[in-house]
Design a protein around this motif. Sequence first.
Motif, mmCIF file in Angstrom:
data_model
loop_
_atom_site.group_PDB
_atom_site.id
_atom_site.type_symbol
_atom_site.label_atom_id
_atom_site.label_comp_id
_atom_site.label_asym_id
_atom_site.label_seq_id
_atom_site.Cartn_x
_atom_site.Cartn_y
_atom_site.Cartn_z
ATOM 1 N N VAL A 1 38.688 37.848 2.702
ATOM 2 C CA VAL A 1 39.209 36.930 3.718
ATOM 3 C C VAL A 1 39.668 37.727 4.938
ATOM 4 O O VAL A 1 40.308 38.770 4.796
ATOM 5 C CB VAL A 1 40.388 36.110 3.147
ATOM 6 C CG1 VAL A 1 41.079 35.309 4.242
ATOM 7 C CG2 VAL A 1 39.909 35.212 2.020
ATOM 8 N N ASP A 2 39.297 37.262 6.119
ATOM 9 C CA ASP A 2 39.760 37.903 7.349
ATOM 10 C C ASP A 2 41.105 37.312 7.757
ATOM 11 O O ASP A 2 41.204 36.100 7.990
ATOM 12 C CB ASP A 2 38.760 37.672 8.500
ATOM 13 C CG ASP A 2 37.557 38.606 8.389
ATOM 14 O OD1 ASP A 2 37.539 39.455 7.464
ATOM 15 O OD2 ASP A 2 36.645 38.462 9.219
ATOM 16 N N ILE A 3 42.097 38.146 7.844
ATOM 17 C CA ILE A 3 43.409 37.699 8.316
ATOM 18 C C ILE A 3 43.555 38.198 9.741
ATOM 19 O O ILE A 3 43.566 39.397 9.994
ATOM 20 C CB ILE A 3 44.518 38.240 7.400
ATOM 21 C CG1 ILE A 3 44.358 37.605 6.019
ATOM 22 C CG2 ILE A 3 45.890 37.945 7.997
ATOM 23 C CD1 ILE A 3 45.124 38.300 4.936
ATOM 24 N N ILE A 4 43.611 37.241 10.661
ATOM 25 C CA ILE A 4 43.565 37.605 12.075
ATOM 26 C C ILE A 4 44.889 37.226 12.727
ATOM 27 O O ILE A 4 45.187 36.043 12.917
ATOM 28 C CB ILE A 4 42.373 36.913 12.756
ATOM 29 C CG1 ILE A 4 41.076 37.332 12.030
ATOM 30 C CG2 ILE A 4 42.312 37.289 14.231
ATOM 31 C CD1 ILE A 4 39.900 36.440 12.315
ATOM 32 N N GLN A 5 45.676 38.235 13.028
ATOM 33 C CA GLN A 5 46.988 37.986 13.641
ATOM 34 C C GLN A 5 46.857 37.947 15.161
ATOM 35 O O GLN A 5 45.840 38.337 15.722
ATOM 36 C CB GLN A 5 47.975 39.076 13.221
ATOM 37 C CG GLN A 5 48.153 39.175 11.703
ATOM 38 C CD GLN A 5 49.278 40.111 11.287
ATOM 39 O OE1 GLN A 5 50.411 39.699 11.115
ATOM 40 N NE2 GLN A 5 48.973 41.379 11.109
ATOM 41 N N ASN A 6 47.899 37.483 15.802
ATOM 42 C CA ASN A 6 47.901 37.374 17.268
ATOM 43 C C ASN A 6 46.705 36.594 17.779
ATOM 44 O O ASN A 6 46.050 36.977 18.737
ATOM 45 C CB ASN A 6 47.957 38.764 17.910
ATOM 46 C CG ASN A 6 49.212 39.505 17.506
ATOM 47 O OD1 ASN A 6 50.313 38.972 17.640
ATOM 48 N ND2 ASN A 6 49.050 40.685 16.955
ATOM 49 N N CYS A 7 46.386 35.520 17.114
ATOM 50 C CA CYS A 7 45.227 34.705 17.470
ATOM 51 C C CYS A 7 45.667 33.242 17.445
ATOM 52 O O CYS A 7 45.734 32.614 16.384
ATOM 53 C CB CYS A 7 44.104 34.963 16.457
ATOM 54 S SG CYS A 7 42.621 33.982 16.771
ATOM 55 N N GLU A 8 46.007 32.729 18.606
ATOM 56 C CA GLU A 8 46.539 31.370 18.680
ATOM 57 C C GLU A 8 45.413 30.377 18.942
ATOM 58 O O GLU A 8 44.578 30.597 19.825
ATOM 59 C CB GLU A 8 47.584 31.274 19.795
ATOM 60 C CG GLU A 8 48.207 29.890 19.886
ATOM 61 C CD GLU A 8 49.392 29.834 20.829
ATOM 62 O OE1 GLU A 8 49.736 30.875 21.412
ATOM 63 O OE2 GLU A 8 49.961 28.738 20.976
ATOM 64 N N VAL A 9 45.425 29.303 18.181
ATOM 65 C CA VAL A 9 44.439 28.249 18.390
ATOM 66 C C VAL A 9 44.878 27.408 19.581
ATOM 67 O O VAL A 9 46.006 26.913 19.626
ATOM 68 C CB VAL A 9 44.295 27.388 17.123
ATOM 69 C CG1 VAL A 9 43.456 26.149 17.414
ATOM 70 C CG2 VAL A 9 43.662 28.205 16.010
ATOM 71 N N THR A 10 43.984 27.261 20.531
ATOM 72 C CA THR A 10 44.329 26.500 21.739
ATOM 73 C C THR A 10 43.638 25.145 21.791
ATOM 74 O O THR A 10 43.955 24.309 22.623
ATOM 75 C CB THR A 10 43.949 27.306 22.997
ATOM 76 O OG1 THR A 10 42.553 27.666 22.894
ATOM 77 C CG2 THR A 10 44.770 28.577 23.098
ATOM 78 N N GLY A 11 42.659 24.939 20.894
ATOM 79 C CA GLY A 11 41.998 23.635 20.883
ATOM 80 C C GLY A 11 40.946 23.568 19.777
ATOM 81 O O GLY A 11 40.608 24.574 19.152
ATOM 82 N N PHE A 12 40.489 22.346 19.540
ATOM 83 C CA PHE A 12 39.421 22.147 18.558
ATOM 84 C C PHE A 12 38.140 21.805 19.300
ATOM 85 O O PHE A 12 38.170 21.137 20.337
ATOM 86 C CB PHE A 12 39.763 20.975 17.625
ATOM 87 C CG PHE A 12 40.966 21.236 16.754
ATOM 88 C CD1 PHE A 12 40.822 21.807 15.501
ATOM 89 C CD2 PHE A 12 42.237 20.889 17.182
ATOM 90 C CE1 PHE A 12 41.932 22.040 14.684
ATOM 91 C CE2 PHE A 12 43.352 21.116 16.393
ATOM 92 C CZ PHE A 12 43.200 21.693 15.140
ATOM 93 N N ARG A 13 37.013 22.230 18.778
ATOM 94 C CA ARG A 13 35.755 21.740 19.330
ATOM 95 C C ARG A 13 35.260 20.652 18.378
ATOM 96 O O ARG A 13 34.943 20.937 17.219
ATOM 97 C CB ARG A 13 34.738 22.866 19.457
ATOM 98 C CG ARG A 13 33.522 22.445 20.279
ATOM 99 C CD ARG A 13 32.580 23.580 20.551
ATOM 100 N NE ARG A 13 33.109 24.561 21.497
ATOM 101 C CZ ARG A 13 32.448 25.673 21.854
ATOM 102 N NH1 ARG A 13 31.251 25.932 21.336
ATOM 103 N NH2 ARG A 13 32.996 26.524 22.708
ATOM 104 N N ILE A 14 35.280 19.436 18.883
ATOM 105 C CA ILE A 14 34.917 18.285 18.054
ATOM 106 C C ILE A 14 33.768 17.557 18.726
ATOM 107 O O ILE A 14 33.849 17.223 19.913
ATOM 108 C CB ILE A 14 36.115 17.328 17.888
ATOM 109 C CG1 ILE A 14 37.262 18.048 17.154
ATOM 110 C CG2 ILE A 14 35.717 16.054 17.127
ATOM 111 C CD1 ILE A 14 38.587 17.333 17.207
#
Lengths: 416, 95, 982, 193
Positions: A198-211
């Motif tokens: 599993v990739d644990i990615i810190q300092n990575c904020e979700v800013t939106g969803f692509r729907i």
Amino acid sequence: MRYSAARVLWEGLTGHKGWTRAWRDPEPKPQYDIVIIGGGGHGLATAHYLASIYGQHRVAVLEKGWIGGGNVGRNTTIIRSNYLLDGNEPFYEFSLKLWEGLEQDLNYNAMVSQRSIINLIHTDAQRDAFRRRGNAMILHGAGAELLNAEQVRREVPFLNFDNARFPIKGALVQRRGGTVRHDAVAWGYARAANSRGVDIIQNCEVTGFRIENGKVLGVETTRGYIGAGKVGVAVAGNSSRVMAKAGMRLPIESHVLQAFVSEGLKPVIPGVITFGAGHFYVSQSDKGGLVFGGDIDGYNTYAQRGNLPVVEDVCEGGVALMPIIGRARLLRMWGGIMDMSMDGSPYIDKTHIDGLFFNGGWCYGGFKATPASGYAFAHLLATGKPHDTATAYRLDRFRRGGMIDEKGVGAQPNLH
Amino acid sequence: MLIPHPILGLRDAQEFTYLGDASLLDRPDGMAEGASEAFHDYLYLRDNPAGEHRELWFHEQGDRSWLVVTRNTLTHEITKAELARDVALARRGVK
Amino acid sequence: MTQSNRLNGGQIDRAQLLRFTFDGQSYSGHAGDTLASALLSNGVRLMGRSFKYHRPRGPISAGSEEPNALMMIGDGARVEPNTRATVAELYDGLTAKSQNAWPSLKLDALGINDVFSNFLTAGFYYKTFMWPRAFWEKFYEPAIRKAAGLGRLSMQEDPDCYDKGFLHCDLLVIGAGPSGLMAALTAARAGARVILADEDFRMGGRLNAETHELGGQSGADWATATLAELASFDTVRLMTRTTVFGAYDHGVFGAVERVSDHLRPTGDTRPRQTLWRIYARRSLLCAGATERMVGFANNDRPGILQAGALRAYANRWAVTAGLRVTVFTNNDDGHRTARDLAAKGVEIVAVIDPRAEAPQGDWRVIRGQVVDTKGRLGLKSVTVRGHDGRQEVLQVEGLGVSGGWNPNVSLTCHQRGRPEWREDIAAFVPGGTLPVGMAVAGAAAGDLSTHGALRGGAEGAVASLEALGISAKAPELPEAEDAPVQQTPLWYVGEGKARKWIDFQNDVTVKDVKLAHQEGFVSVEHLKRYTTLGMATDQGKNSNLGGLAVMAELTGQTIAQTGTTMFRPPYTPVAMGALAGRSVGKDFKPTRLTPSHHWAEKQGAVFVEVGQWMRAQWFPQLGETHWRQSVDREALAVRKSVGVCDVTTLGKVDVQGRDAAEFLNLIYANGFAKLAVGKTRYGLMLREDGIAMDDGTAARLAEDHFVVTTTTANAGPVYRHMEFVRQCLRPDLDVQLISTTDSWAQYAVAGPNARKLLQKIVDPEFDISNEAFPFMGCAEITVCGGTRARLFRISFSGELAYEIAVPTRYGESLIEVLMAAGEEFDVTPYGTEALGVLRIEKGHAAGNELNGQTSAAHLGMARMVSTKKDSIGAVLTRREELSREDGLRLMGFEAIDSDTLPAGSHLFAEGAAHRPETDQGWLTSACYSPHLGKPIALGYIKQGGERIGEVVTAANPVEGTSVKARIVSPHFIDPEGARLRD
Amino acid sequence: MTEYRLFPRTAFGAESAHSVSIAGVTLTERPDVALASVAARTGEAEIAGTMAELCGGPCGVGQYKEGAPFSTFWSGPDQWFVLADHAAHETLAAELQARLGDRASVTEQNDGWVVFDLTGNALTPMLERLCNIDLARFEAGQAQRCVIEHISSFVLCRDPGLSYRLMCGRSFARSFAHAVETIMASVAAQAAA
């Protein structure tokens, strides 16, 4: 790398040169099968079980700051499965069972310590209610004991038995309840998930969803777009904010719960004690600090800090219950943001958007739920079906009137 | 926290009891078509914003007024406090 | 023992000799001493042991940041663990004991941990103790817990009391050093209301510890003069021994004043401490700065102190940690320590300064670094490596270390503040959004000279007051030292294999930070949590920055990029007792007494807590040895003749106004619009989610006047809800509400002879015959020759019954009268237990049934919810899960062949396995029914209405019982209600 | 004619008023005060004028107006409490209702609240330990509802620092007096030290 006493000895003799990173620090890949938003206890546990139980390995956990920085890093460390209602008890009992095997599963000592939890009884009505609850616990295999006042006094003689405003009349006890070293839970899950790819990615904020066409395709982040077959959201304290990016309104309000720790003391308290006539619960950490808390501040907030009246309220309850701690000193207080649901119980459910799943509304009971929440969310993400122990945690339950309201206070989040 | 009571000035929030989102002022008509869905949304769904929030506080240990307080949930800054009664009457006027 | 290390001068009163003991050994000191200064004066440097390795330790500071010199002070129940000797004021007779050491401070068995320290590095416990599984709780953890912890509680009740209070001011000045004093003076002269608070017992801050002059007088004298002027203003409050520990929203501060900690306990009514909540329109933080240590090998030995602390001990307390001293500094300030100690006759062996520009003095200056020290229980020597490569061992007893100064920014972080890095002083200064109304001045703002502090304080006060519309003028500043900061950052010395401490108390070393980095715990928060850096009782004041600096070096980033040091409340730890104040023991919550309380006491009643009320539970009579005898007798008396019960605790709300009826129609699920004047109606109140909120009655005294009753427990919430509906939902209605719970003493008079009894006291002009005053009647009447009363013909017991109310002052008299008048009927007072029995027999729901989870349908009251009107909760109570036909129903249960039927039992079909899937309901309330002669209960069971007569199992495994019970109507008594109407 | 008669008791269950003095400060129960609450009906806010006539002057937000025979204080929007001598005005509520008619809702509060007089020198150190009122700005003729040791109370200022009226719900009387008297003793001991 496996952790063991032998390894600790060897490293001690050879200058600790062999220890490696507990988890990698990878760059995000362009596409994953499953993306978990939120590197807290629940998100990391979800990733671990997705990898270890459901054979999912193309999984990423996205964390806007540092993992374990949410409520798993700021709670009072209690585990228990002493719930009343059918919608809850199997789930929390499942969680407790997972706690019991956690360290061997993760190869990480999270100091799961089943030193018992004592819920004090102060009125006859409370005893009736706790009898009902104790029986429910036994029916679900969780175990429970109902003690009378004399038995309580023998176990915890330092409580206020002789000069109490609300006398102690007994207690409901779960011997299997206890505490866990909370930060270690996040680290242990992270390390175990990492070891399965599993990739644990810190300092990575979700800013939106692509729907598109009612289906989620991926997430926009501060580190670029990341494609995903499915997206699971486990962002306690930020649920409304994150899901608003997908256009959803939730049955959730965010509130602050303060917690407290005293200076280190030689052993005082054996297990966990909760006061039934005031807002106070307490345990003692292995380091010696009394770890305690009470009620939420009671107003909507996203600020991780509370105010003085609640501090006083908690300490009033504490000293009223345990007059021996009057001269102990409060060392540190902090606040965590609780996503309070409308009936005090959580949500683990799919949403109306295909591929978008939600886990949240844990109120201030999320820590003890960490393993089962991760497991059940992993199950839902992998199979599309709710886990057997989490079938009641649907978002539509208020339409049906199927509330899971342990406290019976209704649709007012700050009372749960 | 201090709440700027529109009549009494700054008063400690401890004197108040909190209810929640001021949208609770907008109670649907129980006799209308589709009341069930309207009540579901009214009672259970919340904007829960991180920022400006209009919310209901009851001055229980004071003059027993319900207030609509506009408060920032990130900073706790309060920019406005009105008597809920006035707000509710104004809304009824609009309807 | 003599005070061998006492120097001349100082701000102590040598005329007052104070005796004290430490670990049983007697010593003496003087008034003005702290425990630490007194011990140092006696040559005692060893004062504690560290947390993990049990390393011998002495004080490093002369203030509240002290991590090492923690002790248990006081005797018996007054023992206070973890008390900093550096701030504990000496008093005659003080006793102190060392802690976290066994058998003694000098021979601590767990000092063995130090030998094995190589295996006990940061986070080692996460990697081991996992096998075998059961051993963690049985063996490893108990051993760890026993070794852990610092001091020990007495395990006795705290014998002291604590006050709380509220203070209000225009300007709160936190810290009374040069900037705080100048700020307070500026504000006071402008007429502002000022609070000046300082944690020390002597105001002046560093002015008391330095030899600089201010305007030609000593700093301490200037402080004294300034304080005298401040004391002359009645708008100024000077608070010594007062720590402002937390900054909360909107200018509210928490502060604790140590009122009598510095005094020998006398047992008078003075509090030990007072918790103040300070409401300040503006605040100025003048909290000074904390000197930081440098990481070098074995930098933790007793005798190694902050250079400034060494200087403070010499100047303020006339004490030295040793007669031969050296200083290790990276800045000019460290050299002052050498100067001041030398002036007091202490031998300065050398000053070690790694900087090329190190100033010269009257002593030897070595350009180099300290690379090791020796002296297990107290410093004996330091090893110095000169820049020229020469190594030298200096025989010294004291070492002052200065690695620069950290502004005390703690309070600025309590809300949204995030300190910012300032390169020129190599320290964090206040940054981000400070608490509302707060400004910072002096060393706390990074202004490290005396002149800068004075100027900052004055200017800060002027600006703060200007914002309040108060114009102030900065006073002329006394001439003061204004040396610029000259330092070269030095976080740790590379050379030396031994451990270099960063967090002294928690034993976190440079190596531990390196290990955390190696394992990926790089974020500041991970570093902190993994190594416990900064988690000690000093809250990281001494250690956070050191750890951050090492991590910055490892990651190749600047300190500013690596993170920042944040602080949470409290600034220094606060006694739980102070936060609890007087709300402990019996005073935890107020007690409400009913009008008949004193009378009931005289009858020997047993009381029970019902919320905040005390109510009579039963009235034992001579010969009754078990509570059931009393309760059975009381309940039977009501069924047979007449009983009286104080029901004043039920909430009462006066509802008036032209639209009062319409208002009640909205808050109750059943209809109220057509209730006639002179009538009472039972009302079911739902929450908006359709769950039963409360039940009670509403009596219509006039067209525009109702009296609503609520259950005892819900009086407050129901009133609030009613106000919500009135003000927020229907402000158009003309309704006024006010609580009258305490105004009226109300008694239930119940039983076949109730009317006969009442007729003896009701004034004759009021006809209360069955015809004139039928069931559910209400009226305002007079009793006993003209006393105003209200009479309601309502029944909770199922018998002919009334509730009668009189103004509360007549309440006690009324029960006496009822007893006297009822003698011929054997009138019986009954308590809450019999009340419970009677209502269960009648099938009235109460708290156990109205538990916030039950809908109108569950209660069997679905039909009461009117469909002809809109009322709160009516829509949502009809949701499928709440109203399903096969759902739970409230039913009665009778025990079969059993003398118990416990409430809380779960219900199962006879013969069914007891599993969650087969669980059909539970018993809510239970009692022994003396009327029926068997245990009965109320409970919820699925499809209950269709199952009357069925036998089910009431399982109570938590107490190991299982009982057969028959489902019956919940109305065990008189289901037709004939008795009510008689 | 019934032969029985009812006799009043104080909130402490006694026949005479509760009174305690410590170091020159006195707390005295005032069972001789009658009370009623008055709330204007919708659209009848101008009864404030009638109230002013009755009570010897207008009583605005946060004010306490002493007069004879009636004193009054503001307790909420368009709502007041009226105080009078109990012996002369036991039926105060009825009297007021008669004067105000259907323009106001009047409720008897004689025994809903207990009135205490607190008098002595320098009461500020006591009150600042009891209630969250900015005492330096709390002048004669002001009234404020507040919480004293968890008990909902009214504090009325008659003479700043020297004379106040305190009110609490009658059922709380014993706890309330205990709380006040505890602080009286604490402050006296601190002043003596």
